[in-house]
Design an enzyme around this catalytic site. Structure first.
Site, PDB file in Angstrom:
ATOM      1  N   HIS A  58       1.066  -0.941  -0.116  1.00  0.00           N
ATOM      2  CA  HIS A  58       0.334  -0.316  -0.242  1.00  0.00           C
ATOM      3  C   HIS A  58       1.084   1.362  -0.168  1.00  0.00           C
ATOM      4  O   HIS A  58       0.863   2.097   0.565  1.00  0.00           O
ATOM      5  CB  HIS A  58      -1.318   0.291   1.021  1.00  0.00           C
ATOM      6  CG  HIS A  58      -1.950  -1.222   1.272  1.00  0.00           C
ATOM      7  ND1 HIS A  58      -1.865  -2.559   0.986  1.00  0.00           N
ATOM      8  CD2 HIS A  58      -3.082  -1.188   1.285  1.00  0.00           C
ATOM      9  CE1 HIS A  58      -3.139  -2.954   0.977  1.00  0.00           C
ATOM     10  NE2 HIS A  58      -3.590  -1.990   1.067  1.00  0.00           N
ATOM     11  N   HIS A  98      -2.362  -0.225   7.225  1.00  0.00           N
ATOM     12  CA  HIS A  98      -2.496  -0.571   6.230  1.00  0.00           C
ATOM     13  C   HIS A  98      -1.707   0.629   5.460  1.00  0.00           C
ATOM     14  O   HIS A  98      -0.857  -0.261   4.820  1.00  0.00           O
ATOM     15  CB  HIS A  98      -3.753  -1.065   4.804  1.00  0.00           C
ATOM     16  CG  HIS A  98      -4.390   1.243   4.370  1.00  0.00           C
ATOM     17  ND1 HIS A  98      -5.593   1.183   5.516  1.00  0.00           N
ATOM     18  CD2 HIS A  98      -3.951   1.734   4.089  1.00  0.00           C
ATOM     19  CE1 HIS A  98      -5.556   1.899   5.065  1.00  0.00           C
ATOM     20  NE2 HIS A  98      -5.075   3.098   4.138  1.00  0.00           N
ATOM     21  N   GLY A 148      -5.798  -3.638  12.900  1.00  0.00           N
ATOM     22  CA  GLY A 148      -5.513  -4.244  11.506  1.00  0.00           C
ATOM     23  C   GLY A 148      -7.245  -3.345  10.977  1.00  0.00           C
ATOM     24  O   GLY A 148      -7.567  -3.098   9.460  1.00  0.00           O
ATOM     25  N   PRO A 149      -8.729  -4.103  11.669  1.00  0.00           N
ATOM     26  CA  PRO A 149      -9.735  -3.678  10.610  1.00  0.00           C
ATOM     27  C   PRO A 149      -9.909  -2.300  11.450  1.00  0.00           C
ATOM     28  O   PRO A 149      -9.496  -1.720  12.739  1.00  0.00           O
ATOM     29  CB  PRO A 149     -10.446  -4.110  12.271  1.00  0.00           C
ATOM     30  CG  PRO A 149      -9.785  -6.309  12.410  1.00  0.00           C
ATOM     31  CD  PRO A 149      -8.696  -5.899  12.369  1.00  0.00           C
ATOM     32  N   HIS A 295      -3.913   3.628  -3.762  1.00  0.00           N
ATOM     33  CA  HIS A 295      -4.191   2.989  -2.374  1.00  0.00           C
ATOM     34  C   HIS A 295      -3.634   1.712  -2.520  1.00  0.00           C
ATOM     35  O   HIS A 295      -2.691   1.654  -1.026  1.00  0.00           O
ATOM     36  CB  HIS A 295      -5.551   2.467  -2.397  1.00  0.00           C
ATOM     37  CG  HIS A 295      -6.146   1.748  -1.379  1.00  0.00           C
ATOM     38  ND1 HIS A 295      -6.378   2.992   0.193  1.00  0.00           N
ATOM     39  CD2 HIS A 295      -6.774   0.852  -0.994  1.00  0.00           C
ATOM     40  CE1 HIS A 295      -6.104   1.875   1.256  1.00  0.00           C
ATOM     41  NE2 HIS A 295      -6.967   0.969   0.602  1.00  0.00           N
ATOM     42  N   GLU A 453     -21.059  -1.000  23.671  1.00  0.00           N
ATOM     43  CA  GLU A 453     -19.915  -2.880  23.061  1.00  0.00           C
ATOM     44  C   GLU A 453     -18.915  -2.645  22.341  1.00  0.00           C
ATOM     45  O   GLU A 453     -17.849  -3.378  23.107  1.00  0.00           O
ATOM     46  CB  GLU A 453     -20.755  -3.474  22.857  1.00  0.00           C
ATOM     47  CG  GLU A 453     -21.786  -3.870  23.827  1.00  0.00           C
ATOM     48  CD  GLU A 453     -23.110  -2.802  23.070  1.00  0.00           C
ATOM     49  OE1 GLU A 453     -24.366  -2.876  24.166  1.00  0.00           O
ATOM     50  OE2 GLU A 453     -23.009  -2.256  21.831  1.00  0.00           O
ATOM     51  N   PHE A 481     -24.043  -9.160  23.334  1.00  0.00           N
ATOM     52  CA  PHE A 481     -23.393  -8.022  23.474  1.00  0.00           C
ATOM     53  C   PHE A 481     -22.160  -8.216  22.768  1.00  0.00           C
ATOM     54  O   PHE A 481     -21.624  -7.030  22.688  1.00  0.00           O
ATOM     55  CB  PHE A 481     -24.508  -6.918  23.996  1.00  0.00           C
ATOM     56  CG  PHE A 481     -25.393  -6.531  24.315  1.00  0.00           C
ATOM     57  CD1 PHE A 481     -26.564  -7.072  23.323  1.00  0.00           C
ATOM     58  CD2 PHE A 481     -26.082  -6.135  25.041  1.00  0.00           C
ATOM     59  CE1 PHE A 481     -27.484  -7.316  23.654  1.00  0.00           C
ATOM     60  CE2 PHE A 481     -27.640  -6.137  26.036  1.00  0.00           C
ATOM     61  CZ  PHE A 481     -27.848  -6.066  24.365  1.00  0.00           C
ATOM     62  N   HIS A 517     -31.314 -11.998  22.568  1.00  0.00           N
ATOM     63  CA  HIS A 517     -30.382 -12.082  23.826  1.00  0.00           C
ATOM     64  C   HIS A 517     -30.653 -13.609  24.540  1.00  0.00           C
ATOM     65  O   HIS A 517     -29.638 -13.843  25.367  1.00  0.00           O
ATOM     66  CB  HIS A 517     -31.722 -11.258  25.201  1.00  0.00           C
ATOM     67  CG  HIS A 517     -31.488  -9.869  24.735  1.00  0.00           C
ATOM     68  ND1 HIS A 517     -32.114  -9.194  23.286  1.00  0.00           N
ATOM     69  CD2 HIS A 517     -31.352  -8.473  25.840  1.00  0.00           C
ATOM     70  CE1 HIS A 517     -32.088  -8.088  23.497  1.00  0.00           C
ATOM     71  NE2 HIS A 517     -31.844  -7.392  24.679  1.00  0.00           N
TER      72      HIS A 517
END
Length: 720
Positions: A58, A98, A148-149, A295, A453, A481, A517
């Site tokens: 990248h 990245h 990462g994410p 990119h 959360e 959750f 739930h």
């Protein structure tokens, strides 16, 4: 550039010294500005070469951010390349991970010993010992968190800044600012579209984290094309609405001095976090500059050669770093060591003046708990049926109250999760006055995360990453959750961070809120997640064992999974058994058992009661409590065999109203669920799904008869 006059002298009581700036770097910027052009060109071509050598990576974002990096690493950020774990260093997070070459190249140029030139060239190579993975990873020098994410880095940075605020309020004394670091976070266009980042941004603004700066690489490009393909909001207005100061830098590709001014203003902020909106051009200088093509792919050899010619470099030379560029960064290790020595001296003086506080501060730096922490855990509990979520409070609240390494929080469920102890102080900005009267200050150790959360768990990763085990974060919410939070739970496990997640309402027995739930499938996810302990204790004694395991797991996060409804307190349970993952609760004496019943968590008592009913039918049943599969797998094979005794031909049946996935490794049959739950009161839900003692007993009897008639069933996992 739009910028107000920075307040560069001293600190205020309001900011607790975390943003103290002794002097401006601008004179040095002016002195060295003659070299900026060469440094920027060298950096950009080096990034292009690093991607081109293995035809991947990248390049675009890193190239566009070059001037930001020069301003940050050369002039503003406080760190020590030769002492990378210097406790009071500024923290840097690359949320747009990245663009990792941005960080790796500056780690090399500024003198981090591990990031040799040879290692820098390992990017996208097949070297198994490479220090340049495709996204920054925490175990390498100079990397604070694994990003990462996209977006999680923003929440990590909020956690790092909260850690600073908390330690500052706890330990700093007038003239002794032993914690005073700043957190810097690079983000891209995509990070600001991720929900977890927006949750964290909102929370940071509420907390007024003036020691946090987010630097926005605003190149208006994502993978699919220009940002206006999906996003046309006024980001500055949104950030101001969230309680942030905003600074604009128009020429982010070349205006190093302007960026330094903005960074210094951000550090000097007295009451808000700062968002610096820096306009850049992705892939600057390449033929695909300003487009999505810049990119995530190498530029091609001809394009890189053309860039080198345009910059006055030899197109046939690769990875060029001139002596002038080396010299530009040469004094940074020495500058860093001076910071380390100055801080060590300050801590020595602080410890002399405040010996008890100093000893505690040093213990926290070492990541140690008081030697007697286990003495705070009760050794006995009431005999009456008790929800295991309440057992969690009985076990852990005395520990949290007395030991300030634990920072506990909840996603708006304080009345339900039982994690609040008497006399707790909330972590809040000290000037906040809430309508409900719950106020606090930065020394507080109870965090109201709000209904966030995902951000809660990603922020907890940042709190834990500040320094190993200095802060042990505890999060809490309904188990269901934690599906929202699963990406952050995974990142904590990946980074080997000690975090304890107190997950309640973990079964169909939680009742009328229904299948939305009732988390019948989540255990399979978390049991399979590497380096994560998922523990389902069966009563208060086992809950004590679960918390002991979690507190001792220094490089592993833990989920302690507990019930909303009351469960029987069993005489046979043992806290030390939890540490082995599974243990024999009831053994058959004097003869070979006919079956082993595996009980888990809130349904452990079902296995005990079914064994009693089987005995009345002359069927000898052993009972094994199995709170944690991963801990069991860590035991010697002899222990595992003796616990389950399947090697002796004794079939094992697990009773757990979750999906059966995974139990095939330990049991021959399972009384589990293959559909979502049902909206009924807890006892009625158990009855609806056949979790009554007579029904369960009948299923076990029927199974034993079937395997006598069909021996092949012993080799198959049978769903009962």
């Amino acid at each position: 550039m739009t910028i107000e006059q920075a307040h560069l002298n001293g600190s205020t009581a309001e900011n607790d010294g975390t943003n103290q700036v002794s002097s401006s770097a601008l004179p040095l910027v002016k002195k060295l500005s003659k070299d900026h052009d060469l440094v920027l060109k060298t950096f950009r071509l080096l990034v292009a070469d690093l991607c081109q050598q293995f035809n991947g990576g990248h390049p675009g974002g890193a190239i566009g951010m070059a001037a930001i990096g020069v301003a940050l690493w050369r002039y503003v950020m406080r760190y020590a390349p030769h002492t990378p774990d210097y406790f009071n260093r500024d923290r840097f997070v690359l949320s747009n991970g990245h663009a990792c070459l941005f960080q790796y190249v500056f780690l090399h140029l500024t003198g981090y010993k591990a990031m040799t030139f040879d290692q820098l060239k390992s990017y996208h190579s097949d070297r198994v010992d490479a220090l340049c993975p495709g996204h920054p990873e925490i175990e390498h020098e100079g990397i604070e968190v694994t990003t990462g994410p996209l977006g999680q880095g923003v929440a990590n940075a909020v956690g790092l800044a909260m850690a600073t605020k908390h330690l500052t309020a706890t330990y700093n004394r007038p003239g002794y600012e032993v914690v005073s670091n700043h957190t810097w976070c690079m983000v891209g266009d995509a990070c600001l579209q991720e929900g977890v980042a927006l949750e964290a941004i909102s929370f940071a603004g509420h907390l007024r984290l003036n020691n946090l700066t987010v630097i926005y690489d605003n190149n208006q490009i994502t993978c699919d094309g220009s940002v206006d393909l999906t996003n046309t909001e006024d980001v500055n207005a949104k950030m101001r609405a969230c309680g942030w100061d905003v600074i604009d830098v128009e020429d982010g590709c070349f205006d190093v001095e302007g960026i330094v001014q903005a960074l210094e203003q951000a550090r000097a902020s007295s009451d808000k976090p700062t968002f610096i909106n820096v306009r850049t051009i992705i892939g600057l200088g390449s033929k695909v500059a300003g487009t999505a093509d810049a990119h995530g792919v190498a530029f091609e050899a001809e394009d890189v050669a053309a860039q080198k010619k345009a910059y006055g470099f030899n197109p046939d030379e690769l990875f060029v770093i001139s002596d002038t560029v080396r010299e530009f960064f040469a004094d940074l290790p020495a500058r860093g060591e001076a910071l380390v020595q100055e801080w060590n001296k300050l801590v020595d003086e602080y410890s002399a003046k405040y010996p008890d506080l100093g000893a505690e501060f040093r213990r926290r730096i070492r990541g140690e708990l008081p030697a007697n922490w286990k003495d705070l855990i009760p050794t006995s509990f009431p005999d009456k049926p008790t929800p295991s979520r309440a057992s969690s409070g009985l076990v852990f609240n005395p520990v949290a109250k007395e030991i300030n390494s634990f920072v506990v929080g909840t996603a708006d469920l304080s009345p339900s999760v039982n994690m609040a102890w008497p006399g707790k102080v909330d972590f809040q900005h000290p000037d906040l006055r809430t309508t409900c009267g719950l106020n606090g200050n930065y020394s507080g150790r109870y965090i109201h995360y709000g209904v966030r959360e995902h951000a809660m768990c990603a922020i907890a990763n940042g709190l834990a990453a500040f320094a190993p085990n200095t802060i042990i974060p505890v999060t809490s919410s309904f188990f269901m959750f934690y599906l929202y939070a699963a990406p952050a739970v995974r990142m904590g496990a990946l980074q080997q961070l000690q975090i304890i997640h107190a997950a309640t309402h973990d079964s169909i027995g939680m009742g009328e809120d229904g299948p939305t739930h009732q988390p019948i499938e989540l255990a399979s996810l978390f049991r399979s997640m590497p380096n994560l302990l998922y523990i389902r204790p069966g009563d208060s004694e086992e809950t004590a064992g679960a918390w002991i395991v979690a507190i001792e797991a220094k490089r592993t996060p833990t989920i302690i999974s507990t019930s909303r409804h009351a469960v029987p307190q069993l005489k046979q349970t043992r806290r030390e058994g939890v540490a082995r993952g599974a243990y024999v609760l009831e053994e058959v004496a004097d003869k070979r058992a006919d079956v082993t019943l595996i009980g888990v968590g809130a349904e452990l008592s079902f296995a005990v009661e079914v064994a009693q009913q089987l005995k009345k039918r002359n069927i000898a049943a052993r009972v094994v409590s199995f709170p944690c599969q991963r801990l069991f797998e860590q035991q010697p094979v002899e222990y595992r065999r003796e616990t389950l005794q399947r090697h002796r031909g004794i079939p094992a049946v697990v009773i757990e109203p979750y999906t059966p996935n995974g139990w095939e490794r330990y049991a021959d049959a399972g009384i589990c669920l293959k559909r979502f739950g049902h909206s009924l009161p807890g006892k009625a839900a158990y009855k609806f799904f056949g979790y009554e003692i007579d029904v369960l007993t009948g299923k076990v009897v029927d199974y034993l008869e079937r395997i006598r008639e069909d021996e092949l069933l012993r080799r198959e996992f049978v769903e009962l």
